[in-house]
Motif scaffolding. Sequence first.
Motif, mmCIF file in Angstrom:
data_model
loop_
_atom_site.group_PDB
_atom_site.id
_atom_site.type_symbol
_atom_site.label_atom_id
_atom_site.label_comp_id
_atom_site.label_asym_id
_atom_site.label_seq_id
_atom_site.Cartn_x
_atom_site.Cartn_y
_atom_site.Cartn_z
ATOM 1 N N ASN A 93 34.143 48.327 48.991
ATOM 2 C CA ASN A 93 35.166 47.329 49.291
ATOM 3 C C ASN A 93 34.625 45.935 48.942
ATOM 4 O OD1 ASN A 93 33.415 46.886 51.417
ATOM 5 N ND2 ASN A 93 34.793 47.675 52.988
ATOM 6 N N ALA A 96 31.408 44.631 50.666
ATOM 7 C CA ALA A 96 30.173 45.370 50.394
ATOM 8 C C ALA A 96 29.476 44.841 49.143
ATOM 9 C CB ALA A 96 30.456 46.865 50.241
ATOM 10 N N THR A 312 42.165 54.975 52.683
ATOM 11 C CA THR A 312 41.850 55.412 54.036
ATOM 12 C C THR A 312 41.203 54.188 54.660
ATOM 13 O OG1 THR A 312 39.729 56.195 53.219
ATOM 14 C CG2 THR A 312 41.428 57.855 53.524
ATOM 15 N N PRO A 314 39.011 53.782 57.707
ATOM 16 C CA PRO A 314 38.265 54.105 58.910
ATOM 17 C C PRO A 314 37.711 52.835 59.554
ATOM 18 C CG PRO A 314 36.948 54.558 56.963
ATOM 19 C CD PRO A 314 38.317 54.198 56.481
ATOM 20 N N GLU A 315 37.552 52.896 60.842
ATOM 21 C CA GLU A 315 37.075 51.738 61.604
ATOM 22 C C GLU A 315 35.738 51.210 61.065
ATOM 23 O OE1 GLU A 315 38.545 50.015 64.107
ATOM 24 O OE2 GLU A 315 36.768 48.714 64.251
ATOM 25 N N TYR A 316 34.839 52.129 60.687
ATOM 26 C CA TYR A 316 33.502 51.668 60.283
ATOM 27 C C TYR A 316 33.494 50.872 58.990
ATOM 28 C CZ TYR A 316 33.895 56.323 58.129
ATOM 29 O OH TYR A 316 34.355 57.428 57.461
ATOM 30 N N ARG A 318 36.130 48.614 58.517
ATOM 31 C CA ARG A 318 37.010 47.457 58.761
ATOM 32 C C ARG A 318 36.231 46.162 58.669
ATOM 33 N NH1 ARG A 318 41.207 47.215 63.587
ATOM 34 N NH2 ARG A 318 41.456 45.163 62.591
ATOM 35 N N THR B 58 26.167 41.555 48.064
ATOM 36 C CA THR B 58 25.643 41.915 49.373
ATOM 37 C C THR B 58 24.417 42.762 49.051
ATOM 38 O OG1 THR B 58 27.732 41.732 50.514
ATOM 39 C CG2 THR B 58 26.129 43.300 51.431
ATOM 40 N N TRP B 60 22.129 45.233 49.175
ATOM 41 C CA TRP B 60 21.864 46.559 49.741
ATOM 42 C C TRP B 60 20.386 46.908 49.718
ATOM 43 C CZ3 TRP B 60 25.336 50.669 51.269
ATOM 44 C CH2 TRP B 60 26.683 50.262 51.355
ATOM 45 N N TYR B 68 26.040 50.172 57.196
ATOM 46 C CA TYR B 68 26.506 51.459 56.657
ATOM 47 C C TYR B 68 25.380 52.503 56.781
ATOM 48 C CZ TYR B 68 29.708 48.005 54.653
ATOM 49 O OH TYR B 68 30.575 46.958 54.489
ATOM 50 N N SER B 172 36.047 59.695 56.268
ATOM 51 C CA SER B 172 37.418 59.538 55.764
ATOM 52 C C SER B 172 37.615 60.230 54.418
ATOM 53 C CB SER B 172 37.746 58.056 55.619
ATOM 54 O OG SER B 172 36.812 57.430 54.763
ATOM 55 N N GLN B 175 39.892 63.288 54.596
ATOM 56 C CA GLN B 175 41.328 63.025 54.581
ATOM 57 C C GLN B 175 41.785 62.667 53.163
ATOM 58 O OE1 GLN B 175 42.562 59.879 57.202
ATOM 59 N NE2 GLN B 175 44.728 60.141 56.701
ATOM 60 N N PHE B 434 22.059 42.358 58.049
ATOM 61 C CA PHE B 434 23.437 42.849 57.940
ATOM 62 C C PHE B 434 23.494 44.201 58.636
ATOM 63 C CE2 PHE B 434 26.800 44.635 54.746
ATOM 64 C CZ PHE B 434 27.827 44.447 55.671
ATOM 65 N N HIS B 437 29.517 48.224 62.257
ATOM 66 C CA HIS B 437 29.927 48.703 63.575
ATOM 67 C C HIS B 437 30.674 50.024 63.468
ATOM 68 C CE1 HIS B 437 33.868 47.359 62.278
ATOM 69 N NE2 HIS B 437 34.386 47.985 63.314
ATOM 70 N N ALA B 438 30.942 50.601 64.618
ATOM 71 C CA ALA B 438 31.838 51.753 64.698
ATOM 72 C C ALA B 438 32.511 51.666 66.055
ATOM 73 C CB ALA B 438 31.060 53.060 64.564
#
Lengths: 481, 481
Positions: A93, A96, A312, A314-316, A318, B58, B60, B68, B172, B175, B434, B437-438
Motif C-alpha cells: 500500500n 508501506a 481486502t 484487514p485491520e493490520y 489500516r 519506508t 524495510w 508488519y 486476508s 478471502q 516503525f 498494530h492489530a
Amino acid sequence: MMVDFIADYYQKIGKHPVLSQVQPGYLKERLPESAPYNPEPIETILQDVQNHIVPGLTHWQSPNHFAYFPATISTAGFLGEMLTTGFNVVGFNWIASPAATELETIVMDWLGDMLKLPTSFLFSGNGGGVLQGTTCEAIVCTMAAARDQMLSQIGRENIGKLVVYGSDQTHSTLQKASQIVGIHPKNFRAIETTKSTSFALSPEVLKSTVCSDIEAGLVPLFLCATIGTTAVTAVDPLGPLCDVAKEHGMWVHVDAAYAGSACICPEFRPFIDGVEGADSFSLNPHKWLFANLDCCCLWVKNPSALVSSLSTNPEYLRNKATDSKQVVDYKDWQIALSRRFRAIKLWLVLRSYGVNNLRNFIRSDVKMATFFEGLVEMDKRFEVVVPRKFSLVCFRVSPSAISKANYPTANYEKCVNEVNCKLLEAINGSGRVFMTHAVVGGIYVLRCAIGTTLTEEKHVAMAWKVVQEHAAAILHPPCIN
Amino acid sequence: MMVDFIADYYQKIGKHPVLSQVQPGYLKERLPESAPYNPEPIETILQDVQNHIVPGLTHWQSPNHFAYFPATISTAGFLGEMLTTGFNVVGFNWIASPAATELETIVMDWLGDMLKLPTSFLFSGNGGGVLQGTTCEAIVCTMAAARDQMLSQIGRENIGKLVVYGSDQTHSTLQKASQIVGIHPKNFRAIETTKSTSFALSPEVLKSTVCSDIEAGLVPLFLCATIGTTAVTAVDPLGPLCDVAKEHGMWVHVDAAYAGSACICPEFRPFIDGVEGADSFSLNPHKWLFANLDCCCLWVKNPSALVSSLSTNPEYLRNKATDSKQVVDYKDWQIALSRRFRAIKLWLVLRSYGVNNLRNFIRSDVKMATFFEGLVEMDKRFEVVVPRKFSLVCFRVSPSAISKANYPTANYEKCVNEVNCKLLEAINGSGRVFMTHAVVGGIYVLRCAIGTTLTEEKHVAMAWKVVQEHAAAILHPPCIN
C-alpha cells in the motif's frame, strides 16, 4: 566477483548451444541430496553455477536466440533490478513505501503517453496503470473485475452463464485466466480464424458467436483482443471488435504483450487504433522494451472495478493515508499482497535510453526481421507463410520444394508439415540457433523472432545460413514415410 | 557505481525516518510530466533516486523496522537475484531452461527436508514443490485445484455451493483468493477466535460450522490453517483441524508464510506437527529466510491436481520433453506462464549460510524478541497481550496504567485502545522506529516484529526506549475525550 561472472557469461554466451542439450534429470545426478549443514564459499558456488547450471540453461540472451518472443534486457534494466533488490521494500500500500507507489503511477502515465493511449487509461484522466508480473495476472484481475461487475447486475447464481471470447490465436493465458476465475470451461470460445484475415479475429464471426450464445441463454462477459498474436503476430481489429463487444456490454481487454512496445513508434501506433473502445490494455516491457523480467504494464479505464473485486482491508493494514482515500494502494489492483518495486526498473529504462532511442531499438529489430524475410523470399525452396508485421518472420519449406513423388498423395500436406518439423529439430539440435514453431490453419510454420538485445544483422544472416544448410540436408534425401 | 550506491544506502539507512514522512502526491511535483526524448546519464538518475526516491521509501531494511513482518534479505539473496536478472531466462517449461526447472525441484526438496515435511510433499515422494511469488498466488492455485476436483464430482453448476473456511485471524489473502476463484462471497467463513485459544482456530467450532453448512445444502471445499497468523502469530492446531476437514473431503492448505521458516529448527518444528494431514503447505523465504523478494515456497501432495486446473498446452509450446511426460513444466503449477529463475536465489541462500547458520539466525531473532518481551513485562505500565511464540511481540499500554477517572466508564475499553493508537502514531511519527498494530478480540495491540537482517539487540533496546518515552508523554497529560 558476481559482476565479473555475469560479464564473463555474456562474453562467452555465443559459445553455448542456444537450446540446452541436457537430458531430463541431469542436475539431480550432479547435486547433493540435501542442503549443506555448514556454509560454502561463494567461489565454490559460482564454480557450480558455471559447471552445472550454465549447461542446463537455454540461453535466452544469446544473440542466436530466435525462439518464442524475445525477452529483452538492458544495462538499465539490470541496474533497476539491483535497486529493487537492494531497497527490498514491499509496497503493497502507499504507506508501506510511498515512492514505490507514486513512481509507478508516474511511470505508467509516462509510458501510456508514449503509446498515445487515450487519457481515459491514465491517472491524469481518471484511469490508471499498474505493474503486474505477467499478462496472465493482468487478465485474471481484469476478468475477475468484469465478472463481479456483471454478477452484481444479474446475480451471483448466474456465474455458470458467463462467456469469455478470444480467437484460436489468442494466447493460452486467456483460457487459463478464465479457468482460474471460475468461468465454466464450456463457456470459453476460441473463435476460429483463417488465413484470409491473416489469422485476425473477425468481428462478424464474433458477432454471430455472441448472438448464438445469447440465444442459448448465456451472458457474454469478456473479449480478449490481441495485437500481435503469439503464433504469427496477427492483429485483431480493435475498433470493430469493440463495437460488437460494447453492443453486448462486454469488457474488452487488449493483449499487446509483445507488439505493444512497437506502438511507441508513430508508424506502428495505428495497430492499436480503436483502443479507446477497450476497457483495459496490457503490454510486457520484459518482452520488447528492455526491462528485464518481470514487468507487465496494465492500464484500465475504471480502476474502481479492479479495486472492488480485489480489495481486502484487514485491520493490520489500516492507516490514515488509505482511510483518506487520497492514495493508490496497489494491493487492490493485483492478485498478490506483497509486491516488488518494479517501477524503478522501468523508470531507469525509460530515462537511460529516452523515447527516441527506444523507438530506434524497435526499428532496428524490425529492420533485421525485414532483412530475414527478404532472405527467405529470395530462396525458392522457402515461403513466408504470413506477411511480417513486426519482428517475427513465419516461414517454411514450401510445398513446391518437396517432391510429390516421394509422398503418398493423401498425406502430402501432413508430409510437408513433417519436413518442416524435422527441419526445426535439426536446426535446434545444432545448438547454433534456437527457433520455435506454430501451427496455423493446419500449416506448420517456423518462427524466427528477432529482437534479443545482442542480436545483430550478422547473427540473422548466420541464422538463415543454418536454416539453409539443414534444409539442404533434409530436402536432398528422399523422405521415407 | 550501483554497488557503491547501494552500499552507501545501507551505511546511512539508520539515518532516515523508518516510516517515510512524505505527503501523498509528493513525487509528482518533483518529476517531469513525461519520459525524456533523449537519454539521461546514470549519474543524474542516481542523484534523483537519492533526492526524490529515498525520502519516499519506508525503509524495510532499516534495523529499526519492526512493522508488519520482516522482509529479510542477505548478500546471498542479492547475488542470487543478480544471477536471475543476469541470465534472464524464462523457465515456463522444462525445455525453456532445464536448469531452472531442475534446480527448483531440487531446492524445494532440500527445503522440504530441512522442514521435515512428510515425503509425500516432496518430489522424492511423488508430491512436489514450486516457487511462487506470494502466498496469495499459492492459495489461488491450490484453491482452483480443489474447486475443480470437487466440481468434477458434484457438477460445475454447483460452484455456488462451495464453502471456504479460515479463522478471523487468517490472512486476508484467503478471502481474496476465494473472491478470485469465484467462490460465492457469502460462502467465505472467517470463524471467530478468542483469547482463550490465543486466537487459534478451534477444531470444534470448525466442525459445527461445517455441519451447519452441510445442513444448509452447501459443500465444504477448502480450509486454510495458519502457522503464525499475521496479527499475533497464532498457531492453528493442524492435526485436529485436518481430521475435521478430511471427514468432509476438504482440501487443507497450511499457510506458514512467516513462521514456517522457524520450523527448520527442531525446537520449533512441533508447531507444524499434523501437517501430514494437509494437502498443501506454503512459507515465504522472503519473509524470514533471507531470500530477497519475491519467493514463496508451495508444496503439494498431489501435483496433478494443480496441473489439471492450471495447464494449457498450446501448439507453440509443444516439445518432445513435455510430450515424454518425464519433466516438470512449472507453467502448469502457477498462475502465470512466464517465470523468473527464482530457485537460484534460494539455492545460493541455503548454500551460502548452511542449515546450521540459518537456524542460528532464526534463534537470534527469537532471542531478541524474548528480550523485548522481557522489557515489556518489566514495565508495569505495559502488558504482553498474547504470549510470544516466534519473533513478534504483541503488547500494549495496560488498562491499569490509564486512570479510569479521566474517561467516561462506558467508553473505557475504547479509550484504552485510543491511547494505544495514539502511542503508535507518536512512535511512528518520530521516524526512529516503525511498528504496526492489530486488533484482536477488540483489543488494539502494538506489534513489534523483530527479524530485519540488520537488527541487533541495541536496536531492540532503543525501540523499547522510544516506546517508553512516547508512553510517558501520552500517559502524563489527562486524555481528553
